[in-house]
Design a protein around this motif. Structure first.
Motif, PDB file in Angstrom:
ATOM      1  N   THR A  42       0.834  -1.203   0.000  1.00 33.69           N
ATOM      2  CA  THR A  42       0.000   0.000   0.000  1.00 33.69           C
ATOM      3  C   THR A  42       0.870   1.256   0.000  1.00 33.69           C
ATOM      4  O   THR A  42       0.573   2.231  -0.705  1.00 33.69           O
ATOM      5  CB  THR A  42      -0.937  -0.008   1.226  1.00 33.69           C
ATOM      6  OG1 THR A  42      -1.835  -1.116   1.101  1.00 33.69           O
ATOM      7  CG2 THR A  42      -1.745   1.271   1.327  1.00 33.69           C
ATOM      8  N   GLU A  84      -7.593   0.840  -0.811  1.00 41.01           N
ATOM      9  CA  GLU A  84      -7.984  -0.380  -0.129  1.00 41.01           C
ATOM     10  C   GLU A  84      -9.351  -0.158   0.527  1.00 41.01           C
ATOM     11  O   GLU A  84      -9.627   0.907   1.069  1.00 41.01           O
ATOM     12  CB  GLU A  84      -6.932  -0.635   0.971  1.00 41.01           C
ATOM     13  CG  GLU A  84      -6.663  -2.060   1.304  1.00 41.01           C
ATOM     14  CD  GLU A  84      -5.443  -2.189   2.236  1.00 41.01           C
ATOM     15  OE1 GLU A  84      -4.671  -1.236   2.399  1.00 41.01           O
ATOM     16  OE2 GLU A  84      -5.293  -3.279   2.796  1.00 41.01           O
ATOM     17  N   ASP A 159      -5.669  -1.398  -5.079  1.00 40.26           N
ATOM     18  CA  ASP A 159      -5.148  -1.936  -3.827  1.00 40.26           C
ATOM     19  C   ASP A 159      -6.098  -2.995  -3.269  1.00 40.26           C
ATOM     20  O   ASP A 159      -7.149  -2.667  -2.734  1.00 40.26           O
ATOM     21  CB  ASP A 159      -4.940  -0.805  -2.807  1.00 40.26           C
ATOM     22  CG  ASP A 159      -4.049  -1.236  -1.654  1.00 40.26           C
ATOM     23  OD1 ASP A 159      -3.677  -2.431  -1.586  1.00 40.26           O
ATOM     24  OD2 ASP A 159      -3.715  -0.378  -0.815  1.00 40.26           O
TER      25      ASP A 159
HETATM   26 MG   LIG Z   1      -2.044  -2.746   2.077  1.00 38.17          MG
END
Ligand SMILES: [Mg+2]
Ligand SMILES: Nc1ncnc2c1ncn2[C@@H]1O[C@H](COP(=O)(O)OP(=O)(O)OP(=O)(O)O)[C@@H](O)[C@H]1O
Length: 234
Positions: A42, A84, A159
């Protein structure tokens, strides 16, 4: 190369999250990044989109050094990240969510992009007037991707798009990503679902504690003994 990253490092305070990372992504490629929890995946996406600063190294996009360019200017250049955890705006309608994704475009272009997303994701067209929060998890993920596509990205950063989805929906996400690549979109996808990510990827990178430890074609990584043992449970 569309994206060329050399010797990149990034920190959170004294924690080094990225250590001398070099990767490249060619125009039209689908590239996967796999690695365990906390490997720095990330963080790498955040440095590419400009949300986190690099402490060393450089990022070239389309040949231009963007290492210190602010995030909004990167979006205008075509780097768009789907964060994410599918962060859609739950109380807003599906269509409003999509239109927000096209904010860098003029009205005519936005309408055109909207029609294209509805064609690509018929389930979103059917729910266009519903609050985004009422969609299923899989549809929210679809919406997050469609919203990113509204800006006609040159590089789409995903992500963990399959995180927390039921197996059938996971397949749908990977089918969608494959279809995007086939439509010419350059995609950099971060996944814990290593098998599926490497199966659809042209090339892949494996990251461990902030470093790239393997780089090869998706196919070669799938049969790599180290990858099989660590990420594929084989
Ligand atoms: Mg991550
Ligand atoms: N906001 C933060 N503050 C301090 N440390 C952080 C922060 N975000 C991440 N880290 C640390 O940086 C390292 C890399 O984290 P990162 O989130 O990039 O990993 P990841 O590969 O995306 O993991 P995951 O699979 O859990 O999403 C980890 O050691 C993590 O604890």
């Amino acid at each position: 190369m569309l994206l060329e990253i050399t010797g990149l490092s990034a920190h959170y305070g004294r924690i080094r999250a990225l250590d001398n990372v070099s990767i490249e992504i060619g125009e039209g490629e689908l590239v996967a990044l796999v690695g365990a929890n906390g490997a720095g995946k990330t963080t790498l996406l955040r440095v590419i989109s400009g949300i986190r600063p690099a402490s060393a190294g450089r990022v070239l996009f389309d040949g231009k050094d963007i290492t210190r360019m602010p995030p909004d200017r990167r979006v205008r250049r075509g780097i768009v990240q789907v964060p994410e955890g599918r962060q859609v705006f739950a109380p807003m309608r599906v269509e409003e969510n999509l239109l927000m994704g096209g904010y860098t475009r003029g009205a005519a272009e936005r309408r055109e992009a909207l029609a294209l997303q509805y064609e690509r994701f018929p389930a979103l067209a059917a729910s266009r007037n519903k609050p985004a929060g009422m969609l299923s998890g899989g549809q929210q993920q679809m919406l997050a991707v469609a919203r990113a596509l509204m800006g006609k990205p040159r590089l789409l950063l995903l992500d963990e798009p399959s995180l927390g989805l039921a197996p059938r929906l996971v397949d749908e996400v990977f089918d969608t990503v494959t279809a995007l690549r086939d439509a010419g979109v350059t995609v950099f996808i971060v996944e814990q679902n290593a098998f599926q990510a490497l199966s659809i990827a042209d090339r892949g990178y494996v990251m461990e504690t902030g470093q790239v430890v393997l780089a090869d074609t998706g196919k070669a990584l799938l049969t790599n003994e180290r990858v099989k043992a660590a990420y594929l449970g084989l």
